[in-house]
Design an enzyme around this catalytic site. Structure first.
Site, PDB file in Angstrom:
ATOM      1  CB  ALA A  28      -5.663   7.809   6.557  1.00 38.40           C
ATOM      2  NE  ARG A  37     -12.700  -1.190   5.076  1.00 38.58           N
ATOM      3  CZ  ARG A  37     -13.617  -2.136   4.168  1.00 38.58           C
ATOM      4  NH1 ARG A  37     -13.406  -3.337   4.013  1.00 38.58           N
ATOM      5  NH2 ARG A  37     -14.056  -1.388   3.319  1.00 38.58           N
ATOM      6  CD  GLU A  44      -9.164   3.919   7.492  1.00 42.18           C
ATOM      7  OE1 GLU A  44      -8.172   3.381   8.406  1.00 42.18           O
ATOM      8  OE2 GLU A  44      -9.083   5.227   7.388  1.00 42.18           O
ATOM      9  CG  PHE A  75      -4.623   3.941  11.496  1.00 44.23           C
ATOM     10  CD1 PHE A  75      -3.859   3.059  10.900  1.00 44.23           C
ATOM     11  CD2 PHE A  75      -4.387   4.991  11.966  1.00 44.23           C
ATOM     12  CE1 PHE A  75      -2.405   3.384  10.838  1.00 44.23           C
ATOM     13  CE2 PHE A  75      -3.050   5.295  12.147  1.00 44.23           C
ATOM     14  CZ  PHE A  75      -2.055   4.561  11.431  1.00 44.23           C
ATOM     15  CD  GLN A  95      -2.764  -1.107   2.609  1.00 46.32           C
ATOM     16  OE1 GLN A  95      -2.685  -2.377   3.295  1.00 46.32           O
ATOM     17  NE2 GLN A  95      -3.408  -0.169   3.155  1.00 46.32           N
ATOM     18  CD  GLU A 139      -0.426   2.803   6.447  1.00 47.37           C
ATOM     19  OE1 GLU A 139       0.118   3.960   6.516  1.00 47.37           O
ATOM     20  OE2 GLU A 139      -1.308   2.209   6.874  1.00 47.37           O
ATOM     21  NE  ARG A 190      -7.298   7.827  11.770  1.00 50.72           N
ATOM     22  CZ  ARG A 190      -7.729   8.592  10.817  1.00 50.72           C
ATOM     23  NH1 ARG A 190      -9.069   8.764  11.072  1.00 50.72           N
ATOM     24  NH2 ARG A 190      -7.185   9.532  10.302  1.00 50.72           N
TER      25      ARG A 190
END
Length: 783
Positions: free
Chosen positions: A525, A356, A726, A358, A211, A246, A324
């Site tokens: 994100a 997904r 997400e 995060f 990713q 990622e 987050r």
């Protein structure tokens, strides 16, 4: 009466966006012709690699005997940490994540050496022959143990607003407790894979499933002791990513490149599913301790939460994930006085990573759990307590981290879903069913979602693109995003086609390539289409404006009046085929290609105070789930699910609805069936499809109703659309709380079931037993 279709009417109705279009690779997928990394034709002389893994959770390596590995059939070379030409690190932020263990192993499955052989099978078999001597050290395996030992990969973080302590002292009621929410394996269909091909002048081409091609470029360059311009990373598509590719594709890309550089031969490293799950990190599991004060109506007046995640042995992306989680603890609710603590527990397990959502789902589920308890304590419907605490429009509309909400549609969205799902009637029907059913109990829940869109780190919110128009009028697009099945390429194609007034078939997209668009951010994100769509639009617009100026110059009229639609250019009362204008423009030496760039405006964040404006906008949604639970076995079934999601002005409703459906089922798996289990020695025992249960078709509800909420993004996003990657993963909170509602019915809704996630059958039975014991104790006390 039929009216003639005038050019003006055609121009007003023609569009390339906002309409359902099939995935750009759909036909290739169905025919089995879509090329993934393992499908790329291998260069002559290609070798295959495998990794030798640690069998201990925490130990010093006292000896390493690889003679049997080197003597195994087909083995060409074996490499250890001393053979790495450059830096032994693949950490995305903090340099605490070695490619190969250097004298110390910190989890079962940590790579120690690389085997290179003439075939994949020979490499894997040889890797099992390594003999490693260990001096075992104490291991920490759970977030609770990490919290008790103050073992962290990063300093704990804290967000304060108001005076929580003073607010608690005035609160008429409080609820407090603990909650554990497990992690989740990404379980992408295509496993981790990298194919490294040496090029002239020490250069390296790495084709991998990732990713984040730019991050892979950096990691490979550092590992080989080279500069970024020596390394090209390419990715046409992934067979799923979900965050697991990622940062964690870096280990595989680096190991393949090291082996290729040392042997001078192309090397492919493809992880088998067991090795993939043993080595790679998952969604962070979270342990919570919470206390919330509320008034007689159920409105929250004070909130404290302490969240500790299982980060694993290194930092990876645990810091941003925790940030987050902190910023999503509020979900859709105004919290006036709050104290939020978050810590990334260092454990001797795989280094957990992006997944997904995060951290957003882990943050939001805690406040939903609390509101569910408040409602039960007050004998109220949980939907009414949720609505009472919703953010307001012009007041009670500032988040704990200081961002003012200007796009709140949660009231309207929930009202629409409440009506369309027949929530109130079904609530009464569920109560009647339970009253007549001693064994099977039904549960119903409606849960809302507010999810911030942007990277936590401001500088990552940028993207680039490259658009070429060829002399025959065909168009080629390249951008920095990566396709993992989510449809980013389809949306970007639509954006470019719309900008140039072309049918989608006239535009083609190429593999993401660091030599074409540099310094890109990860496709993560939920920003992929937002960022790369804007960048591609910028590039296409520049070409269109050049062509418009040329058309006006040669055919008359004003450039501002030139229109591009339906494969034609309309100028000064004339219609010219797009390709004809392009050919004339080429002969007139008009530039027919352009780069594009976009940076999301108005973002800022102070990580020290945890205050700022970290999100461009919010995506909203809500879902209703109805379940039936067998109280004797703990088995359950989702009977019906209704989901309403705010995708703004959707670029492609078909793709967006598909994303909502997939996210719902994936999130449901996280909260119900997907249990990660490590044994006492720190070995992950759920490391294959035989022991790890993702949802199957039989787990999907027969009645599944998904709709998009009619809305328009208040921010200047790409065609006023909203992200859809997400946020929908939080919609199946409704399933978890419907199960909890069904369990609560066992005790007449007088006891809050102590239900942790995932709500497996065993966990459901434990919660039922706890409710029954509590009810019996209450009866005895009353008698």
């Amino acid at each position: 009466m039929n009216h003639p279709v005038t050019p003006e009417l055609k121009a007003a109705t023609w569009t390339g966006v906002g309409i359902p279009r099939t995935h750009e690779s759909a036909e290739l997928h169905v025919l089995g012709q879509a090329t993934y990394t393992d499908d790329i034709l291998e260069v002559q002389g290609t070798l295959h690699a495998a990794l030798g893994l640690s069998s201990k959770a925490h130990a010093r390596i006292t000896s390493l005997d690889l003679d049997a590995v080197r003597a195994a059939p087909g083995v060409v070379a074996v490499y250890t940490v001393s053979d790495i030409p450059g830096t032994n690190d693949c950490g995305p932020i903090i340099h605490d994540d070695p490619i190969l263990a250097d004298g110390l192993v910190q989890y079962v499955g940590q790579p120690i050496f690389i085997v290179v052989a003439d075939s994949h099978t020979n490499a894997r078999r040889a890797a099992k022959r390594g003999v490693v001597g260990y001096e075992e050290l104490p291991a920490i395996l759970t977030p609770q143990q990490a919290k008790a030992a103050a073992s962290y990969v990063l300093p704990p973080m804290k967000l304060l607003r108001g005076d929580a302590q003073a607010a608690f002292e005035k609160a008429p009621h409080t609820v407090k407790g603990q909650l554990y929410v497990g992690g989740q394996e990404q379980f992408y269909l295509e496993g981790q894979i990298a194919y490294a091909i040496p090029k002239e002048g020490r250069a390296m081409l790495v084709q991998c499933s990732t990713q984040h091609p730019s991050e892979m470029q950096h990691v490979v360059a550092h590992a080989l002791g080279l500069h970024s311009h020596h390394v090209t990373v390419e990715c046409r598509r992934m067979g799923g990513g979900f965050g697991g590719k990622e940062s964690q594709s870096a280990l595989w890309a680096a190991a393949a490149a090291i082996a290729a550089a040392r042997t001078g031969k192309p090397v492919k490293l493809r992880a088998d599913r067991d090795d993939d799950m043993m080595v790679t990190g998952k969604r962070h599991c979270f342990y919570y301790e919470y206390e919330v004060g509320y008034d007689d109506t159920g409105r929250i007046v004070a909130a404290k939460v302490d969240m500790t995640s299982r980060a694993g042995y290194s930092a990876d992306l645990s810091g941003p994930v925790a940030t987050r989680a902190v910023c999503h603890f509020d979900n859709t609710y105004y919290l006036s006085d709050v104290e939020i603590h978050a810590a990334c527990g260092k454990t001797n397990t795989q280094s957990n990573t992006a997944f997904r959502g995060f951290g957003g789902p882990q943050g939001a589920i805690a406040i939903e759990y609390v509101i569910d308890e408040i409602a039960r304590n007050l004998g109220q419907d949980a939907l009414d307590i949720r609505r009472l605490n919703f953010y307001g429009k012009t007041e009670r509309n500032a988040t704990p981290y200081g961002q003012v909400i200007v796009d709140n549609v949660i009231h309207e969205l929930v009202a629409e879903l409440e009506q369309s799902s027949e929530y109130r009637d079904r609530r009464a029907a569920v109560a009647a069913y339970n009253a007549a059913s001693p064994v099977l109990k039904r549960g119903l829940a409606l849960t809302p979602v507010k999810f911030g869109i942007a990277f936590n780190v401001t500088h990552l919110n940028q993207a680039g693109a490259l658009v070429h128009v060829y002399v025959d009028g065909s168009v080629l697009v390249n951008h920095g995003g990566t396709e993992m099945g989510q449809g980013i390429n389809t949306k970007v194609l639509q954006v470019v086609a719309h900008e140039l007034g072309l049918d989608l078939e006239r535009v083609r997209i190429t593999a993401t390539d660091t030599s074409k668009v540099a310094n890109t951010s990860a496709t993560a994100a939920s920003t992929g289409a937002d960022l790369n769509g804007k960048a591609a639009q910028d590039a296409a617009r520049q070409i269109r404006e050049r062509l418009a100026a040329f058309a006006a110059k040669t055919l008359g009229g004003e450039a501002a009046d030139v229109r591009f639609f339906a494969n034609e250019v309309h100028v000064n009362g004339q219609s010219v085929p797009f390709e004809a204008l392009v050919q004339k423009a080429y002969l007139a030496r008009v530039q027919l290609w352009s780069d594009g760039y976009y940076a999301t405006p108005n973002l800022h964040w102070d990580p020290k105070t945890m205050n700022g404006h970290p999100f461009s906008y919010y995506a909203y949604g809500a879902a209703v789930a109805e379940v039936v639970v067998d109280t004797l076995t703990g088995e359950w079934k989702l009977l019906r699910a209704d989901a309403l999601y705010d995708a703004g002005q959707s670029l492609n409703p078909a793709i967006d609805i598909g994303q909502v459906e997939g996210a719902f089922i994936q999130g449901m798996g996280w909260l119900t069936t997907e249990q990660l289990w490590w044994n006492g020695a720190g070995k992950l025992m759920t490391h294959a499809p035989s022991t790890y249960k993702i949802p199957g078709i039989s787990d999907c509800p027969e009645d599944f109703r998904v709709k998009l909420f009619q809305n328009r993004n208040v921010e200047d996003s790409i065609h006023r659309s909203k992200a859809v990657g997400e946020p929908p993963l939080l919609l199946p909170f409704s399933v978890f709380f419907a199960i909890r509602d069904a369990i609560s019915a066992v005790g007449g809704h007088r006891v809050n079931p102590p239900l942790n996630a995932p709500a497996t059958s065993e966990e459901i039975l434990r919660a039922i037993a706890a409710v029954e014991v509590a009810v019996e104790a209450a009866v005895e006390a009353a008698g």
